[in-house]
Design a protein around this motif. Structure first.
Motif, PDB file in Angstrom:
ATOM      1  N   PRO A 114       0.778  -0.962   0.117  1.00  0.00           N
ATOM      2  CA  PRO A 114      -0.053  -0.068  -0.130  1.00  0.00           C
ATOM      3  C   PRO A 114       0.788   1.305  -0.090  1.00  0.00           C
ATOM      4  O   PRO A 114       1.901   1.486   0.592  1.00  0.00           O
ATOM      5  CB  PRO A 114      -0.836  -0.160   1.276  1.00  0.00           C
ATOM      6  CG  PRO A 114      -0.052  -1.142   2.247  1.00  0.00           C
ATOM      7  CD  PRO A 114       0.655  -1.987   1.482  1.00  0.00           C
ATOM      8  N   LYS A 116       2.030   4.565   1.398  1.00  0.00           N
ATOM      9  CA  LYS A 116       2.198   5.390   2.924  1.00  0.00           C
ATOM     10  C   LYS A 116       2.305   6.772   2.635  1.00  0.00           C
ATOM     11  O   LYS A 116       3.340   7.132   2.173  1.00  0.00           O
ATOM     12  CB  LYS A 116       2.976   4.585   3.563  1.00  0.00           C
ATOM     13  CG  LYS A 116       2.801   3.016   3.819  1.00  0.00           C
ATOM     14  CD  LYS A 116       3.801   2.532   4.737  1.00  0.00           C
ATOM     15  CE  LYS A 116       3.541   1.204   5.296  1.00  0.00           C
ATOM     16  NZ  LYS A 116       4.554   0.340   5.934  1.00  0.00           N
ATOM     17  N   GLU A 122      -1.707   4.007   5.631  1.00  0.00           N
ATOM     18  CA  GLU A 122      -1.786   3.195   4.506  1.00  0.00           C
ATOM     19  C   GLU A 122      -2.905   3.275   3.728  1.00  0.00           C
ATOM     20  O   GLU A 122      -4.180   3.340   4.223  1.00  0.00           O
ATOM     21  CB  GLU A 122      -1.547   1.701   4.990  1.00  0.00           C
ATOM     22  CG  GLU A 122      -0.122   1.604   5.414  1.00  0.00           C
ATOM     23  CD  GLU A 122      -0.226  -0.205   5.722  1.00  0.00           C
ATOM     24  OE1 GLU A 122      -1.168  -0.855   5.570  1.00  0.00           O
ATOM     25  OE2 GLU A 122       0.959  -0.475   6.179  1.00  0.00           O
ATOM     26  N   ARG A 124      -4.684   1.313   0.710  1.00  0.00           N
ATOM     27  CA  ARG A 124      -4.744   0.122  -0.215  1.00  0.00           C
ATOM     28  C   ARG A 124      -5.933   0.290  -1.414  1.00  0.00           C
ATOM     29  O   ARG A 124      -6.530   1.296  -1.267  1.00  0.00           O
ATOM     30  CB  ARG A 124      -5.217  -1.171   0.700  1.00  0.00           C
ATOM     31  CG  ARG A 124      -4.186  -1.180   1.744  1.00  0.00           C
ATOM     32  CD  ARG A 124      -4.523  -2.593   2.524  1.00  0.00           C
ATOM     33  NE  ARG A 124      -3.933  -2.732   3.679  1.00  0.00           N
ATOM     34  CZ  ARG A 124      -2.487  -3.279   3.612  1.00  0.00           C
ATOM     35  NH1 ARG A 124      -1.930  -3.662   2.614  1.00  0.00           N
ATOM     36  NH2 ARG A 124      -1.752  -3.288   4.586  1.00  0.00           N
TER      37      ARG A 124
END
Length: 184
Positions: A114, A116, A122, A124
């Protein structure tokens, strides 16, 4: 939890759905006009459906994800400024099978690695773009009118903030001294 949503059914966290009807939408801001199944999207409408994490999707656009400025297109992923296109990823057109295969690989990678942000959050697959990627500061948008934050609160959430610039323009030409015709 929706505001200014005209004839909207099964919608939550929506705002300014001003052209009816709208159906089965979540976290969707502005427009409507026979929009269905729109998720985490800004400005979409006129017979659009299955639009996710996108901005500016119009005129019979379907199955679009992470895209910007799509017209009468379908099956787009990560595309910008496309009109009358199908099965495109990053503006490159694929066969239907090729599109589906590559899309699944990208989604898998988005979930496995993912993005950041600077605060360690995060992102996704399925999340809208992080605020730090916005070209606008929080106080330059209408968000500050609906959800007012101080500079400190906005920065703590990871939003940009633009300080007001002192403008002291001097008038160099008054309207009285302008010519009457553009050729002059």
């Amino acid at each position: 939890h929706s505001y200014v949503a005209m004839e909207s059914q099964n919608c939550k966290y929506c705002l300014w759905l001003i052209v009816k009807p709208v159906k089965d939408c979540w976290d969707y801001t502005e427009y409507g006009d026979a929009a269905e199944r729109v998720y985490e999207t800004l400005l979409a409408g006129k017979e659009v459906a299955d639009i996710k994490m996108s901005v500016l999707s119009f005129n019979a656009t379907y199955n679009t994800e992470y895209s910007n400025l799509s017209y009468a297109s379908s099956n787009l992923f990560g595309c910008a400024s496309l009109r009358n296109k199908k099965f495109c990823i990053l503006n490159k057109q694929y066969s239907e099978a090729g599109y589906k295969n590559l899309r699944e690989k990208i989604i898998e990678q988005m979930n496995d690695s993912p993005y950041k942000d600077k605060q360690g959050r995060e992102y996704r697959y399925g999340e809208f773009f992080p605020p730090e990627l916005s070209p606008f500061a929080y106080n330059e948008t209408t968000a500050i009118e609906v959800f007012p934050l101080t500079k400190e609160q906005a920065l703590a959430k990871g939003y940009k903030w633009q300080e007001s610039k002192e403008r002291d323009y001097k008038v160099s030409l008054t309207h009285l001294n302008l010519p009457n015709h553009i050729k002059d």
